[in-house]
Design a protein around this motif. Structure first.
Motif, PDB file in Angstrom:
ATOM      1  N   ARG A 134       0.852  -1.106  -0.018  1.00 27.32           N
ATOM      2  CA  ARG A 134      -0.136   0.102  -0.006  1.00 27.32           C
ATOM      3  C   ARG A 134       0.823   1.322  -0.040  1.00 27.32           C
ATOM      4  O   ARG A 134       0.642   2.526  -0.796  1.00 27.32           O
ATOM      5  N   LEU A 135       1.916   1.177   0.838  1.00 27.34           N
ATOM      6  CA  LEU A 135       2.803   2.391   0.825  1.00 27.34           C
ATOM      7  C   LEU A 135       3.483   2.676  -0.474  1.00 27.34           C
ATOM      8  O   LEU A 135       3.566   3.816  -0.944  1.00 27.34           O
ATOM      9  N   GLN A 136       3.863   1.656  -0.995  1.00 32.17           N
ATOM     10  CA  GLN A 136       4.691   1.630  -2.452  1.00 32.17           C
ATOM     11  C   GLN A 136       3.686   2.430  -3.524  1.00 32.17           C
ATOM     12  O   GLN A 136       3.906   3.173  -4.313  1.00 32.17           O
ATOM     13  N   GLN A 137       2.185   1.798  -3.429  1.00 32.00           N
ATOM     14  CA  GLN A 137       1.358   2.575  -4.279  1.00 32.00           C
ATOM     15  C   GLN A 137       1.146   3.606  -4.012  1.00 32.00           C
ATOM     16  O   GLN A 137       1.243   4.847  -4.882  1.00 32.00           O
ATOM     17  N   ILE A 138       0.911   4.284  -2.637  1.00 27.93           N
ATOM     18  CA  ILE A 138       0.682   5.785  -2.384  1.00 27.93           C
ATOM     19  C   ILE A 138       1.994   6.204  -3.018  1.00 27.93           C
ATOM     20  O   ILE A 138       1.700   7.708  -3.360  1.00 27.93           O
ATOM     21  N   HIS A 139       3.053   6.072  -2.635  1.00 35.93           N
ATOM     22  CA  HIS A 139       4.357   6.802  -3.052  1.00 35.93           C
ATOM     23  C   HIS A 139       4.087   6.970  -4.641  1.00 35.93           C
ATOM     24  O   HIS A 139       4.448   8.020  -4.983  1.00 35.93           O
ATOM     25  N   HIS A 140       3.869   6.135  -5.299  1.00 36.78           N
ATOM     26  CA  HIS A 140       3.670   6.033  -6.761  1.00 36.78           C
ATOM     27  C   HIS A 140       2.611   7.217  -7.216  1.00 36.78           C
ATOM     28  O   HIS A 140       2.906   8.067  -8.010  1.00 36.78           O
ATOM     29  N   ASP A 141       1.464   6.953  -6.514  1.00 44.85           N
ATOM     30  CA  ASP A 141       0.181   7.824  -7.012  1.00 44.85           C
ATOM     31  C   ASP A 141       0.517   9.379  -6.354  1.00 44.85           C
ATOM     32  O   ASP A 141      -0.159  10.142  -7.199  1.00 44.85           O
ATOM     33  N   TRP A 142       1.440   9.535  -5.464  1.00 43.46           N
ATOM     34  CA  TRP A 142       1.191  10.824  -4.648  1.00 43.46           C
ATOM     35  C   TRP A 142       2.476  11.582  -5.272  1.00 43.46           C
ATOM     36  O   TRP A 142       2.956  12.760  -4.860  1.00 43.46           O
ATOM     37  N   HIS A 143       3.318  10.839  -5.901  1.00 42.46           N
ATOM     38  CA  HIS A 143       4.713  11.385  -6.375  1.00 42.46           C
ATOM     39  C   HIS A 143       4.478  12.742  -7.292  1.00 42.46           C
ATOM     40  O   HIS A 143       3.775  12.788  -8.197  1.00 42.46           O
ATOM     41  N   ALA A 144       5.305  13.909  -6.767  1.00 42.66           N
ATOM     42  CA  ALA A 144       5.170  15.122  -7.500  1.00 42.66           C
ATOM     43  C   ALA A 144       5.841  15.315  -8.930  1.00 42.66           C
ATOM     44  O   ALA A 144       5.555  15.972  -9.699  1.00 42.66           O
ATOM     45  N   TRP A 145       6.776  14.316  -9.213  1.00 44.31           N
ATOM     46  CA  TRP A 145       7.594  14.698 -10.517  1.00 44.31           C
ATOM     47  C   TRP A 145       7.873  13.155 -10.970  1.00 44.31           C
ATOM     48  O   TRP A 145       8.830  13.367 -11.944  1.00 44.31           O
ATOM     49  N   ARG A 146       7.317  12.367 -10.713  1.00 42.19           N
ATOM     50  CA  ARG A 146       7.683  10.985 -11.638  1.00 42.19           C
ATOM     51  C   ARG A 146       6.121  10.772 -12.205  1.00 42.19           C
ATOM     52  O   ARG A 146       5.134  11.158 -11.448  1.00 42.19           O
ATOM     53  N   PRO A 147       6.151  10.079 -13.381  1.00 45.00           N
ATOM     54  CA  PRO A 147       4.870   9.631 -13.975  1.00 45.00           C
ATOM     55  C   PRO A 147       3.769   8.957 -12.928  1.00 45.00           C
ATOM     56  O   PRO A 147       4.179   8.214 -12.282  1.00 45.00           O
ATOM     57  N   GLY A 148       2.575   9.577 -12.932  1.00 46.48           N
ATOM     58  CA  GLY A 148       1.527   9.042 -11.993  1.00 46.48           C
ATOM     59  C   GLY A 148       0.543   9.945 -11.765  1.00 46.48           C
ATOM     60  O   GLY A 148       0.319  10.774 -12.608  1.00 46.48           O
ATOM     61  N   ARG A 149      -0.533   9.550 -10.818  1.00 48.62           N
ATOM     62  CA  ARG A 149      -1.603  10.263 -10.879  1.00 48.62           C
ATOM     63  C   ARG A 149      -1.531  11.691 -10.554  1.00 48.62           C
ATOM     64  O   ARG A 149      -2.287  12.700 -11.120  1.00 48.62           O
ATOM     65  N   LEU A 150      -0.422  11.950  -9.621  1.00 49.36           N
ATOM     66  CA  LEU A 150      -0.378  13.457  -9.139  1.00 49.36           C
ATOM     67  C   LEU A 150       0.121  14.304 -10.317  1.00 49.36           C
ATOM     68  O   LEU A 150      -0.137  15.296 -10.603  1.00 49.36           O
TER      69      LEU A 150
END
Ligand code: ADP
Ligand code: MG
Ligand code: MG
Length: 325
Positions: A43-59
């Motif tokens: 879950r933490l790895q997924q959150i890190h990916h989703d909430w990352h400011a400068w790597r491709p992802g949802r944010l």
């Protein structure tokens, strides 16, 4: 008669949010503990990916949409996080404001290692500040997010770790874990206690290797520390912190470490950042406005301040600690 062996302490470490995250359970059967910790680790790895400011992802996709003036639909967890961030930003009077991602980027802090570069030109900083990116520019309806101001770029770094530990603790409780501690570089969240006594954690000394004090956390509390001693760069004898004052566009000065104890990790983390920006004179006002009571602050000259609620919780470590004023 053979006595049952007590359940061992289980401890696992992950690398996530650019730091080591350690989860330790107490008094939980090993199989159950390992399964729950593995789930939380994913879950933490997924959150890190989703909430990352400068790597491709949802944010990052949301930021691109905001810059184009488009609406973008996020997942419910991110929508909730943005609402919480907007509310905390308002309470802080804008000293904590995750909408200033462009400022953080031009200062070079969108990188996995601290920048070695120089301060950006004044004209660049002043132009970004003049566009007033603010969390209050966000329109969030359900999971659809848009911004009235295309200068908004979201960087959740100042409260994401606290919010993620809140979610991770809720996950562990849902798995039936009643006693655990989660430790993520500068942020700690506990569940329950360490047998008959509370979980005890240390606050690092920002000036040298060691700790200044220990704090006993009540069940389900979080302690978050913001400091300018981990991510910064030095130029011409001046230390540039990664914590930016949204009013000036320049790094905060005067404070080396702020620790906040609270029942919400997101609020503790956001407040530690906001109080760093507020500075030695204004922080008590901002703490009150954000609803945090237990605060410890260390200024450039090594003075330690602590609110009465924090003083009541500080414990000396080996060799004692300087009395907070
Ligand atoms: P740490 O990185 O030690 O957890 P913080 O919780 O204070 O420290 O988070 C700092 C990060 O938050 C910065 O790297 C940047 O991404 C972001 N940030 C910097 N200044 C602000 C601010 N005034 N408001 C919101 N976010 C900020
Ligand atoms: Mg933090
Ligand atoms: Mg913070």
């Amino acid at each position: 008669v053979r006595l049952a062996q007590p359940d061992p302490d289980i401890r696992e470490t992950f690398f996530v949010f650019g730091t080591l995250v350690e989860i330790e359970t107490r008094g939980v059967p090993e199989d159950k503990a390992r399964a729950a910790i593995a789930k939380v680790g994913h879950r933490l790895q997924q959150i890190h990916h989703d909430w990352h400011a400068w790597r491709p992802g949802r944010l990052e996709s949301l930021n691109a949409a905001i810059a184009d003036g488009r609406a973008f639909t996020v997942d419910p967890a991110l929508a909730d996080l943005l609402r919480e961030g907007r509310q905390l930003a308002c309470a802080s009077g804008g000293l904590f404001d995750p909408a200033i991602g462009r400022l953080i980027e031009v200062w070079g802090f969108h990188a996995d290692t601290p920048p070695e570069g120089a301060a950006p030109p004044d004209a660049v900083l002043d132009a970004l500040v003049a566009r007033h990116p603010r969390m209050t520019d966000l329109r969030i309806s359900g999971t659809e997010v848009r911004s009235d101001n295309p200068a908004v770029q979201l960087d959740l770094g100042a409260y994401a770790k606290g919010a993620a530990l809140d979610l991770a603790a809720a996950d562990l409780r849902a798995e039936g874990i009643e006693n655990a501690v989660l430790n993520a570089g500068g942020g700690v969240q506990v569940i329950g206690r360490h047998d008959a006594r509370p979980w005890r954690v240390a606050i690092r000394d920002p000036f040298q290797w060691g700790v200044v004090a220990a704090v006993s956390l009540h069940p389900d509390e979080a302690l978050h520390t913001s400091g300018n001693y981990e991510r910064f760069f030095d130029q011409g004898g001046v230390r540039f912190s990664h914590i930016i004052d949204p009013r000036s566009g320049r790094p905060m000065q005067g404070i080396v470490s702020v620790s906040v104890l609270d029942t919400s990790g997101a609020r503790a983390d956001a407040a530690a950042t906001a109080l760093s920006v507020a500075g030695p004179a204004d922080w008590p006002k901002v703490a009150a406005a954000m609803g945090v009571h237990a605060v410890m602050m260390i200024t450039d000259d090594g003075t330690i301040y602590a609110t009465p609620a924090m003083k009541a919780r500080l414990e000396p470590v080996d060799g004692g600690f300087p009395a907070p004023v």
